[in-house]
Write a protein that holds these residues in place. Structure first.
Motif, mmCIF file in Angstrom:
data_model
loop_
_atom_site.group_PDB
_atom_site.id
_atom_site.type_symbol
_atom_site.label_atom_id
_atom_site.label_comp_id
_atom_site.label_asym_id
_atom_site.label_seq_id
_atom_site.Cartn_x
_atom_site.Cartn_y
_atom_site.Cartn_z
ATOM 1 N N VAL A 96 0.822 -1.206 0.000
ATOM 2 C CA VAL A 96 0.000 0.000 0.000
ATOM 3 C C VAL A 96 0.860 1.262 0.000
ATOM 4 O O VAL A 96 1.801 1.370 0.767
ATOM 5 C CB VAL A 96 -0.994 0.013 1.187
ATOM 6 C CG1 VAL A 96 -2.018 -1.102 1.045
ATOM 7 C CG2 VAL A 96 -0.286 -0.099 2.518
ATOM 8 N N PRO A 97 0.539 2.208 -0.888
ATOM 9 C CA PRO A 97 1.341 3.430 -1.014
ATOM 10 C C PRO A 97 0.860 4.568 -0.119
ATOM 11 O O PRO A 97 0.990 5.723 -0.476
ATOM 12 C CB PRO A 97 1.144 3.782 -2.490
ATOM 13 C CG PRO A 97 -0.243 3.327 -2.786
ATOM 14 C CD PRO A 97 -0.449 2.089 -1.947
ATOM 15 N N PHE A 98 0.278 4.258 1.027
ATOM 16 C CA PHE A 98 -0.250 5.284 1.917
ATOM 17 C C PHE A 98 0.082 4.912 3.349
ATOM 18 O O PHE A 98 0.537 3.801 3.627
ATOM 19 C CB PHE A 98 -1.769 5.445 1.744
ATOM 20 C CG PHE A 98 -2.534 4.153 1.808
ATOM 21 C CD1 PHE A 98 -2.891 3.583 3.023
ATOM 22 C CD2 PHE A 98 -2.899 3.498 0.651
ATOM 23 C CE1 PHE A 98 -3.581 2.397 3.083
ATOM 24 C CE2 PHE A 98 -3.592 2.300 0.694
ATOM 25 C CZ PHE A 98 -3.930 1.753 1.909
ATOM 26 N N GLU A 99 -0.153 5.823 4.267
ATOM 27 C CA GLU A 99 0.084 5.569 5.682
ATOM 28 C C GLU A 99 -1.003 4.626 6.198
ATOM 29 O O GLU A 99 -2.191 4.937 6.133
ATOM 30 C CB GLU A 99 0.041 6.893 6.453
ATOM 31 C CG GLU A 99 0.296 6.741 7.918
ATOM 32 C CD GLU A 99 0.216 8.066 8.671
ATOM 33 O OE1 GLU A 99 0.670 8.097 9.814
ATOM 34 O OE2 GLU A 99 -0.304 9.060 8.117
ATOM 35 N N LEU A 100 -0.580 3.478 6.689
ATOM 36 C CA LEU A 100 -1.502 2.484 7.228
ATOM 37 C C LEU A 100 -1.250 2.387 8.725
ATOM 38 O O LEU A 100 -0.164 2.019 9.154
ATOM 39 C CB LEU A 100 -1.282 1.123 6.562
ATOM 40 C CG LEU A 100 -2.119 -0.031 7.100
ATOM 41 C CD1 LEU A 100 -3.607 0.217 6.814
ATOM 42 C CD2 LEU A 100 -1.682 -1.346 6.471
ATOM 43 N N LEU A 101 -2.252 2.743 9.518
ATOM 44 C CA LEU A 101 -2.124 2.711 10.972
ATOM 45 C C LEU A 101 -2.829 1.482 11.514
ATOM 46 O O LEU A 101 -4.031 1.302 11.294
ATOM 47 C CB LEU A 101 -2.733 3.970 11.586
ATOM 48 C CG LEU A 101 -2.153 5.291 11.084
ATOM 49 C CD1 LEU A 101 -2.945 6.451 11.633
ATOM 50 C CD2 LEU A 101 -0.693 5.410 11.432
ATOM 51 N N VAL A 102 -2.074 0.632 12.205
ATOM 52 C CA VAL A 102 -2.642 -0.567 12.831
ATOM 53 C C VAL A 102 -2.114 -0.652 14.247
ATOM 54 O O VAL A 102 -1.061 -0.101 14.573
ATOM 55 C CB VAL A 102 -2.301 -1.863 12.044
ATOM 56 C CG1 VAL A 102 -2.943 -1.850 10.672
ATOM 57 C CG2 VAL A 102 -0.811 -2.070 11.937
ATOM 58 N N SER A 103 -2.823 -1.353 15.091
ATOM 59 C CA SER A 103 -2.389 -1.544 16.466
ATOM 60 C C SER A 103 -1.270 -2.569 16.506
ATOM 61 O O SER A 103 -1.210 -3.443 15.638
ATOM 62 C CB SER A 103 -3.547 -2.049 17.327
ATOM 63 O OG SER A 103 -4.554 -1.086 17.381
ATOM 64 N N PRO A 104 -0.406 -2.509 17.514
ATOM 65 C CA PRO A 104 0.614 -3.533 17.641
ATOM 66 C C PRO A 104 -0.037 -4.904 17.843
ATOM 67 O O PRO A 104 -1.155 -4.983 18.367
ATOM 68 C CB PRO A 104 1.390 -3.129 18.898
ATOM 69 C CG PRO A 104 0.929 -1.767 19.244
ATOM 70 C CD PRO A 104 -0.369 -1.516 18.554
ATOM 71 N N GLU A 105 0.651 -5.940 17.401
ATOM 72 C CA GLU A 105 0.105 -7.283 17.593
ATOM 73 C C GLU A 105 0.108 -7.635 19.069
ATOM 74 O O GLU A 105 0.837 -7.067 19.851
ATOM 75 C CB GLU A 105 0.939 -8.297 16.812
ATOM 76 C CG GLU A 105 0.750 -8.171 15.324
ATOM 77 C CD GLU A 105 1.416 -9.298 14.581
ATOM 78 O OE1 GLU A 105 0.956 -10.429 14.714
ATOM 79 O OE2 GLU A 105 2.380 -9.002 13.877
ATOM 80 N N GLY A 106 -0.717 -8.605 19.399
ATOM 81 C CA GLY A 106 -0.792 -9.049 20.783
ATOM 82 C C GLY A 106 -1.966 -8.429 21.496
ATOM 83 O O GLY A 106 -2.657 -7.574 20.964
ATOM 84 N N PRO A 107 -2.198 -8.839 22.742
ATOM 85 C CA PRO A 107 -3.340 -8.310 23.483
ATOM 86 C C PRO A 107 -3.201 -6.821 23.734
ATOM 87 O O PRO A 107 -2.110 -6.321 23.987
ATOM 88 C CB PRO A 107 -3.309 -9.102 24.804
ATOM 89 C CG PRO A 107 -2.004 -9.797 24.857
ATOM 90 C CD PRO A 107 -1.398 -9.794 23.484
ATOM 91 N N GLN A 108 -4.293 -6.143 23.634
ATOM 92 C CA GLN A 108 -4.312 -4.690 23.838
ATOM 93 C C GLN A 108 -4.638 -4.411 25.308
ATOM 94 O O GLN A 108 -5.483 -5.064 25.898
ATOM 95 C CB GLN A 108 -5.380 -4.034 22.953
ATOM 96 C CG GLN A 108 -5.119 -4.236 21.485
ATOM 97 C CD GLN A 108 -3.811 -3.597 21.047
ATOM 98 O OE1 GLN A 108 -3.574 -2.442 21.326
ATOM 99 N NE2 GLN A 108 -2.947 -4.371 20.423
ATOM 100 N N PRO A 109 -3.980 -3.407 25.882
ATOM 101 C CA PRO A 109 -4.304 -3.044 27.259
ATOM 102 C C PRO A 109 -5.724 -2.485 27.354
ATOM 103 O O PRO A 109 -6.185 -1.830 26.432
ATOM 104 C CB PRO A 109 -3.265 -1.976 27.611
ATOM 105 C CG PRO A 109 -2.754 -1.474 26.294
ATOM 106 C CD PRO A 109 -2.958 -2.576 25.283
ATOM 107 N N ALA A 110 -6.366 -2.782 28.432
ATOM 108 C CA ALA A 110 -7.726 -2.264 28.650
ATOM 109 C C ALA A 110 -7.651 -0.762 28.876
ATOM 110 O O ALA A 110 -6.727 -0.284 29.547
ATOM 111 C CB ALA A 110 -8.376 -2.952 29.835
ATOM 112 N N PRO A 111 -8.629 -0.004 28.331
ATOM 113 C CA PRO A 111 -8.601 1.458 28.526
ATOM 114 C C PRO A 111 -8.842 1.854 29.960
ATOM 115 O O PRO A 111 -9.405 1.205 30.744
ATOM 116 C CB PRO A 111 -9.734 1.966 27.630
ATOM 117 C CG PRO A 111 -10.449 0.787 27.095
ATOM 118 C CD PRO A 111 -9.720 -0.447 27.522
#
Length: 183
Positions: free
Chosen positions: A168-183
């Protein structure tokens, strides 16, 4: 209950009237407890609809967006639908020739809304905090104007993360892999 509903209706009416009277280019109906886009607004805004470039419907309770909404506000450049219950967009979205930015964060999308791929001017798509596991990379790569796609906090497949970066030729924002911390 009726008092709260009356207040919500009055708030929508005030905001619509303000936009019409001032011939504004923006309509802000954020946080109005809307479950659907009120049909009466189409008639009330008939004289200024072509001049509306920005609409905010964030933090309502919308479950769907009608094709009539898109065809009425055909000159949109920015559309904020963050914080609703949407899971798809109407096919008519393809006709939004001037749309540059759309915010669909915190909705219920399970798939990338494919009608967006046909919007030639689209530069920014916010899809943070949805339920998207897969995206059509070929379609995204063909979106010539796309500069940023935010897919943070979605359950994206691991192989998609690896494939996407070189394709993809654009900025792709994804979360890091693995479990996400609870907000």
């Amino acid at each position: 209950m009726q008092k709260k509903m009356g207040e919500a209706v009055a708030r929508v009416a005030r905001r619509v009237n303000d936009t019409v009277e001032n011939q504004g280019d923006s309509l802000d109906l954020a946080e109005c407890k809307l479950m659907t886009f009120p049909v009466g607004i189409y008639k009330a805004m008939r004289s200024v609809a072509g001049g509306i470039h920005r609409i905010t419907l964030a933090n309502n309770e919308l479950k769907a967006l009608a094709g009539r909404f898109v065809t009425t506000f055909s000159q949109l450049r920015e559309l904020n639908l963050e914080g609703n219950y949407l899971h798809r967009l109407p096919e008519e979205v393809r006709s939004l020739l001037h749309l540059r930015a759309i915010n669909l964060s915190r909705n219920r999308f399970r798939h990338f809304p494919e009608p967006l791929a046909a919007v030639g001017a689209l530069e920014t798509v916010e899809l943070e905090e949805n339920e998207i596991a897969d995206v059509p990379l070929e379609l995204l790569a063909a979106m010539r104007s796309l500069r940023r796609l935010n897919l943070r906090a979605n359950p994206l497949r691991a192989e998609l993360r690896a494939l996407a970066r070189p394709l993809v030729p654009f900025e792709l924002l994804v979360s890091p892999e693995g479990p996400q911390p609870a907000p």
